[in-house]
Design a protein around this motif. Structure first.
Motif, PDB file in Angstrom:
ATOM      1  N   THR A   1       0.273  -0.879   0.080  1.00 44.58           N
ATOM      2  CA  THR A   1      -0.203   0.010   0.493  1.00 44.58           C
ATOM      3  C   THR A   1       0.715   1.120  -0.194  1.00 44.58           C
ATOM      4  OG1 THR A   1      -1.479   1.091   0.914  1.00 44.58           O
ATOM      5  CG2 THR A   1      -0.147  -0.233   2.300  1.00 44.58           C
ATOM      6  N   ASP A   2       0.469   1.980  -0.239  1.00 46.04           N
ATOM      7  CA  ASP A   2       1.312   3.415  -0.559  1.00 46.04           C
ATOM      8  C   ASP A   2       0.131   4.956  -1.804  1.00 46.04           C
ATOM      9  OD1 ASP A   2       2.858   5.669  -0.080  1.00 46.04           O
ATOM     10  OD2 ASP A   2       4.044   4.466  -1.813  1.00 46.04           O
ATOM     11  N   THR A   3       0.176   5.814  -1.606  1.00 41.15           N
ATOM     12  CA  THR A   3      -0.976   6.475  -1.988  1.00 41.15           C
ATOM     13  C   THR A   3      -1.153   6.576  -2.872  1.00 41.15           C
ATOM     14  OG1 THR A   3       0.859   8.487  -2.977  1.00 41.15           O
ATOM     15  CG2 THR A   3       0.435   8.691  -0.262  1.00 41.15           C
ATOM     16  N   ALA A   4      -2.129   7.030  -3.778  1.00 44.86           N
ATOM     17  CA  ALA A   4      -2.826   7.001  -4.896  1.00 44.86           C
ATOM     18  C   ALA A   4      -1.874   7.802  -5.497  1.00 44.86           C
ATOM     19  CB  ALA A   4      -4.651   7.121  -5.003  1.00 44.86           C
ATOM     20  N   ASP A   5      -0.982   8.111  -5.504  1.00 43.79           N
ATOM     21  CA  ASP A   5      -0.442   9.097  -6.369  1.00 43.79           C
ATOM     22  C   ASP A   5       0.886   7.840  -6.558  1.00 43.79           C
ATOM     23  OD1 ASP A   5      -2.181  11.924  -7.088  1.00 43.79           O
ATOM     24  OD2 ASP A   5      -0.811  12.430  -5.160  1.00 43.79           O
ATOM     25  N   ALA A   6       1.438   6.986  -5.690  1.00 44.25           N
ATOM     26  CA  ALA A   6       2.673   6.607  -6.232  1.00 44.25           C
ATOM     27  C   ALA A   6       2.375   5.482  -6.159  1.00 44.25           C
ATOM     28  CB  ALA A   6       2.903   6.215  -4.561  1.00 44.25           C
ATOM     29  N   LEU A   7       1.179   5.639  -6.484  1.00 44.25           N
ATOM     30  CA  LEU A   7       0.777   3.922  -7.544  1.00 44.25           C
ATOM     31  C   LEU A   7       0.855   4.072  -9.149  1.00 44.25           C
ATOM     32  CD1 LEU A   7       0.119   0.758  -7.394  1.00 44.25           C
ATOM     33  CD2 LEU A   7      -1.926   1.429  -7.116  1.00 44.25           C
ATOM     34  N   ARG A   8       0.294   5.808  -9.181  1.00 42.48           N
ATOM     35  CA  ARG A   8       0.032   5.891 -10.489  1.00 42.48           C
ATOM     36  C   ARG A   8       1.831   6.478 -10.694  1.00 42.48           C
ATOM     37  NH1 ARG A   8      -2.618  10.022  -8.359  1.00 42.48           N
ATOM     38  NH2 ARG A   8      -4.940   8.783  -9.189  1.00 42.48           N
ATOM     39  N   THR A   9       2.548   6.499 -10.119  1.00 47.44           N
ATOM     40  CA  THR A   9       3.852   7.013 -11.052  1.00 47.44           C
ATOM     41  C   THR A   9       4.914   5.635 -11.357  1.00 47.44           C
ATOM     42  OG1 THR A   9       3.972   8.956  -9.200  1.00 47.44           O
ATOM     43  CG2 THR A   9       6.413   7.869 -10.275  1.00 47.44           C
TER      44      THR A   9
END
Length: 63
Positions: free
Chosen positions: A41-49
């Motif tokens: 898990t991580d932030t949505a922005d980190a997963l998007r990146t």
């Protein structure tokens, strides 16, 4: 902890299936299909990146 809403599995060649999920707090999750209790898990922005970088070939050396 919030409930995770999982997307339908994404499957590449063979049995390499994974699932993406989100929760109400804005966190993003990725797990192997069928093993959703063992997620990253991580932030949505980190997963998007991460996904953008993989699509751009920045992880090809790992394959």
């Amino acid at each position: 902890m919030s409930d995770i809403t999982w997307e339908a599995p994404f499957c590449g060649e063979g049995n390499s299936c994974f699932r993406l999920g989100t929760d109400a707090d804005g966190n993003a999750y990725i797990a192997v299909n069928g093993q959703e209790e063992r997620y990253l898990t991580d932030t949505a922005d980190a997963l998007r990146t991460l996904i953008t970088d993989i699509k751009a070939g920045k992880a090809d050396h790992l394959l």
